[in-house]
Design a protein around this motif. Structure first.
Motif, PDB file in Angstrom:
ATOM      1  N   PRO A  55     -22.381  53.409  -2.901  1.00  0.00           N
ATOM      2  CA  PRO A  55     -21.277  54.241  -2.412  1.00  0.00           C
ATOM      3  C   PRO A  55     -20.378  54.766  -3.532  1.00  0.00           C
ATOM      4  O   PRO A  55     -19.922  55.906  -3.477  1.00  0.00           O
ATOM      5  CB  PRO A  55     -20.523  53.283  -1.486  1.00  0.00           C
ATOM      6  CG  PRO A  55     -21.580  52.367  -0.964  1.00  0.00           C
ATOM      7  CD  PRO A  55     -22.519  52.170  -2.106  1.00  0.00           C
ATOM      8  N   ALA A  56     -20.124  53.933  -4.549  1.00  0.00           N
ATOM      9  CA  ALA A  56     -19.274  54.391  -5.659  1.00  0.00           C
ATOM     10  C   ALA A  56     -19.936  55.553  -6.403  1.00  0.00           C
ATOM     11  O   ALA A  56     -19.269  56.522  -6.785  1.00  0.00           O
ATOM     12  CB  ALA A  56     -18.998  53.228  -6.613  1.00  0.00           C
ATOM     13  N   ASN A  57     -21.274  55.452  -6.609  1.00  0.00           N
ATOM     14  CA  ASN A  57     -21.992  56.553  -7.263  1.00  0.00           C
ATOM     15  C   ASN A  57     -21.967  57.798  -6.394  1.00  0.00           C
ATOM     16  O   ASN A  57     -21.748  58.916  -6.886  1.00  0.00           O
ATOM     17  CB  ASN A  57     -23.442  56.150  -7.525  1.00  0.00           C
ATOM     18  CG  ASN A  57     -23.572  54.849  -8.292  1.00  0.00           C
ATOM     19  OD1 ASN A  57     -24.251  53.929  -7.854  1.00  0.00           O
ATOM     20  ND2 ASN A  57     -22.908  54.751  -9.434  1.00  0.00           N
ATOM     21  N   LEU A  58     -22.187  57.607  -5.100  1.00  0.00           N
ATOM     22  CA  LEU A  58     -22.220  58.747  -4.171  1.00  0.00           C
ATOM     23  C   LEU A  58     -20.869  59.444  -4.124  1.00  0.00           C
ATOM     24  O   LEU A  58     -20.803  60.680  -4.055  1.00  0.00           O
ATOM     25  CB  LEU A  58     -22.614  58.253  -2.771  1.00  0.00           C
ATOM     26  CG  LEU A  58     -22.808  59.316  -1.696  1.00  0.00           C
ATOM     27  CD1 LEU A  58     -23.899  60.296  -2.096  1.00  0.00           C
ATOM     28  CD2 LEU A  58     -23.149  58.666  -0.360  1.00  0.00           C
ATOM     29  N   VAL A  62     -20.318  63.485  -4.931  1.00  0.00           N
ATOM     30  CA  VAL A  62     -19.815  64.492  -3.977  1.00  0.00           C
ATOM     31  C   VAL A  62     -18.361  64.856  -4.243  1.00  0.00           C
ATOM     32  O   VAL A  62     -17.810  65.721  -3.558  1.00  0.00           O
ATOM     33  CB  VAL A  62     -19.974  63.988  -2.524  1.00  0.00           C
ATOM     34  CG1 VAL A  62     -21.422  63.717  -2.208  1.00  0.00           C
ATOM     35  CG2 VAL A  62     -19.139  62.737  -2.265  1.00  0.00           C
ATOM     36  N   GLY A  63     -17.728  64.164  -5.206  1.00  0.00           N
ATOM     37  CA  GLY A  63     -16.355  64.512  -5.577  1.00  0.00           C
ATOM     38  C   GLY A  63     -15.312  64.093  -4.569  1.00  0.00           C
ATOM     39  O   GLY A  63     -14.331  64.801  -4.346  1.00  0.00           O
ATOM     40  N   GLU A  64     -15.504  62.916  -3.944  1.00  0.00           N
ATOM     41  CA  GLU A  64     -14.537  62.407  -2.979  1.00  0.00           C
ATOM     42  C   GLU A  64     -14.131  60.986  -3.357  1.00  0.00           C
ATOM     43  O   GLU A  64     -14.807  60.318  -4.148  1.00  0.00           O
ATOM     44  CB  GLU A  64     -15.131  62.396  -1.563  1.00  0.00           C
ATOM     45  CG  GLU A  64     -14.930  63.700  -0.800  1.00  0.00           C
ATOM     46  CD  GLU A  64     -13.475  63.949  -0.401  1.00  0.00           C
ATOM     47  OE1 GLU A  64     -12.638  63.054  -0.620  1.00  0.00           O
ATOM     48  OE2 GLU A  64     -13.185  65.023   0.116  1.00  0.00           O
ATOM     49  N   VAL A  69     -15.537  58.174   1.343  1.00  0.00           N
ATOM     50  CA  VAL A  69     -16.997  58.161   1.452  1.00  0.00           C
ATOM     51  C   VAL A  69     -17.473  56.925   2.215  1.00  0.00           C
ATOM     52  O   VAL A  69     -18.382  57.007   3.045  1.00  0.00           O
ATOM     53  CB  VAL A  69     -17.636  58.218   0.048  1.00  0.00           C
ATOM     54  CG1 VAL A  69     -19.141  57.987   0.123  1.00  0.00           C
ATOM     55  CG2 VAL A  69     -17.355  59.571  -0.598  1.00  0.00           C
ATOM     56  N   GLU A  70     -16.861  55.778   1.957  1.00  0.00           N
ATOM     57  CA  GLU A  70     -17.246  54.569   2.682  1.00  0.00           C
ATOM     58  C   GLU A  70     -16.982  54.727   4.178  1.00  0.00           C
ATOM     59  O   GLU A  70     -17.764  54.258   5.014  1.00  0.00           O
ATOM     60  CB  GLU A  70     -16.485  53.362   2.132  1.00  0.00           C
ATOM     61  CG  GLU A  70     -16.993  52.895   0.777  1.00  0.00           C
ATOM     62  CD  GLU A  70     -16.210  51.703   0.245  1.00  0.00           C
ATOM     63  OE1 GLU A  70     -15.019  51.550   0.653  1.00  0.00           O
ATOM     64  OE2 GLU A  70     -16.755  50.936  -0.567  1.00  0.00           O
ATOM     65  N   GLY A  71     -15.894  55.388   4.524  1.00  0.00           N
ATOM     66  CA  GLY A  71     -15.604  55.625   5.942  1.00  0.00           C
ATOM     67  C   GLY A  71     -16.645  56.524   6.595  1.00  0.00           C
ATOM     68  O   GLY A  71     -17.095  56.260   7.714  1.00  0.00           O
ATOM     69  N   ALA A 211     -20.683  42.652   6.208  1.00  0.00           N
ATOM     70  CA  ALA A 211     -19.580  41.704   6.183  1.00  0.00           C
ATOM     71  C   ALA A 211     -18.246  42.406   5.964  1.00  0.00           C
ATOM     72  O   ALA A 211     -17.223  42.022   6.525  1.00  0.00           O
ATOM     73  CB  ALA A 211     -19.816  40.652   5.079  1.00  0.00           C
ATOM     74  N   ALA A 212     -18.263  43.477   5.172  1.00  0.00           N
ATOM     75  CA  ALA A 212     -17.031  44.217   4.884  1.00  0.00           C
ATOM     76  C   ALA A 212     -16.445  44.856   6.130  1.00  0.00           C
ATOM     77  O   ALA A 212     -15.248  45.110   6.206  1.00  0.00           O
ATOM     78  CB  ALA A 212     -17.300  45.282   3.827  1.00  0.00           C
ATOM     79  N   TRP A 213     -17.302  45.115   7.143  1.00  0.00           N
ATOM     80  CA  TRP A 213     -16.817  45.743   8.368  1.00  0.00           C
ATOM     81  C   TRP A 213     -16.179  44.714   9.300  1.00  0.00           C
ATOM     82  O   TRP A 213     -15.471  45.073  10.226  1.00  0.00           O
ATOM     83  CB  TRP A 213     -17.958  46.435   9.112  1.00  0.00           C
ATOM     84  CG  TRP A 213     -18.687  47.449   8.300  1.00  0.00           C
ATOM     85  CD1 TRP A 213     -18.273  48.006   7.115  1.00  0.00           C
ATOM     86  CD2 TRP A 213     -19.962  48.023   8.582  1.00  0.00           C
ATOM     87  NE1 TRP A 213     -19.208  48.891   6.648  1.00  0.00           N
ATOM     88  CE2 TRP A 213     -20.258  48.936   7.529  1.00  0.00           C
ATOM     89  CE3 TRP A 213     -20.886  47.887   9.612  1.00  0.00           C
ATOM     90  CZ2 TRP A 213     -21.433  49.672   7.490  1.00  0.00           C
ATOM     91  CZ3 TRP A 213     -22.054  48.624   9.573  1.00  0.00           C
ATOM     92  CH2 TRP A 213     -22.331  49.502   8.520  1.00  0.00           C
ATOM     93  N   VAL A 214     -16.443  43.438   9.044  1.00  0.00           N
ATOM     94  CA  VAL A 214     -15.945  42.370   9.914  1.00  0.00           C
ATOM     95  C   VAL A 214     -14.716  41.701   9.320  1.00  0.00           C
ATOM     96  O   VAL A 214     -13.739  41.435  10.008  1.00  0.00           O
ATOM     97  CB  VAL A 214     -17.043  41.313  10.158  1.00  0.00           C
ATOM     98  CG1 VAL A 214     -16.517  40.177  11.028  1.00  0.00           C
ATOM     99  CG2 VAL A 214     -18.261  41.949  10.796  1.00  0.00           C
ATOM    100  N   ALA A 215     -14.758  41.430   8.003  1.00  0.00           N
ATOM    101  CA  ALA A 215     -13.662  40.710   7.347  1.00  0.00           C
ATOM    102  C   ALA A 215     -12.388  41.541   7.379  1.00  0.00           C
ATOM    103  O   ALA A 215     -12.413  42.730   7.069  1.00  0.00           O
ATOM    104  CB  ALA A 215     -14.042  40.400   5.898  1.00  0.00           C
TER     105      ALA A 215
END
Length: 266
Positions: A55-58, A62-64, A69-71, A211-215
């Motif tokens: 995600p960090a590379n993406l 895309v310049g965001e 982007v994670e959302g 896990a990031a979506w739950v914590a």
């Protein structure tokens, strides 16, 4: 040699219910991802030279902002737009289209349907119906069994496992050891047993779960309170107030008398 273009069906894009349920930003990200996956290795995977695009590379590509982007990625994954294989995002549709293109290309080299020719000798298919005991009837069932050959883990109840398998099938998502291993890793991040993680997955009804979506996200104020070291020195502001109080002169008696007279008139 890489192909400079790929097939795009506007009607499919506009009628895809899962994709239309996502925001405009998420759909815009997806079309960029499709272009990246066209250049991916293997084809249809979000990879560059066999390295996963994170995600960090993406976000940089895309310049965001990473959070944005994670959302969007979360939206797309919840809608079942893409799948994840061993940490890499991939498009089922692109992989199917590429396999079909390669079969057609092979058929063109042989001058016809490759399934009807072996070493350029035409094969006439037997139209006789096979009996239930024939080997041809057993092959589809073997393929079906291999698609769900992952056994229920010992630490997961049969009810939870059956619910999870049913959910994966309803999403037309694979049930592989790779997917299960990913779930085990995510459960460990949360400190949960696998059964609790799969139960949470089923309750959400999503194609995937991280896990990031739950914590719960940590309050920045809490982070500040934890990271700022304790200081046992006196507060300079409080010390100044104390010193000013010591130097303060008492109010003269005539001033107090005037104040009392004013209060009486009021």
């Amino acid at each position: 040699m890489k192909r400079p273009s790929f097939q795009f069906y506007p009607s499919d894009w506009l009628r895809d219910t899962a994709l239309r349920s996502c925001s405009t930003g998420a759909r815009g990200l997806w079309i960029d991802m499709i272009c990246f996956m066209h250049e991916g290795s293997p084809y249809g995977y979000l990879k560059v030279a066999d390295k996963v695009i994170l995600p960090a590379n993406l976000a940089r590509m895309v310049g965001e902002a990473l959070e944005v982007v994670e959302g969007w990625l979360h939206e797309l994954h919840e809608a079942g737009v893409y799948d994840i294989d061993n940490g890499a995002i991939f498009s089922r549709r692109m992989i199917r289209d590429e396999e079909l293109r390669q079969k057609r290309a092979e058929g063109g080299k042989l001058g016809g349907n490759p399934n009807l020719k072996v070493n350029h000798v035409v094969i006439v298919k037997d139209k006789q119906k096979s009996t239930p005991s024939s080997s041809s009837t057993s092959s589809p069932s073997k393929k079906k069994d291999s698609a769900t050959s992952v056994a229920c883990p010992q630490d997961v109840s049969k009810q939870i496992w059956d619910d999870w398998v049913t959910l994966r099938k309803s999403k037309k998502a694979p049930i592989t050891q790779t997917v299960l291993n990913g779930a085990i890793d995510e459960a460990k991040i949360l400190g949960w047993p696998l059964e609790k993680f799969l139960a949470e997955w089923c309750s959400r009804g999503s194609q995937g779960l991280k896990a990031a979506w739950v914590a719960p996200k940590q309050n920045p104020a809490d982070i500040a309170r934890v990271t700022v070291p304790m200081n046992n020195l006196p507060d300079p502001a409080l010390e100044k107030i104390k010193e000013d109080a010591k130097r303060a002169a008492p109010i003269p008696l005539e001033v107090l008398a005037k104040m009392a007279a004013l209060r009486a008139k009021a």
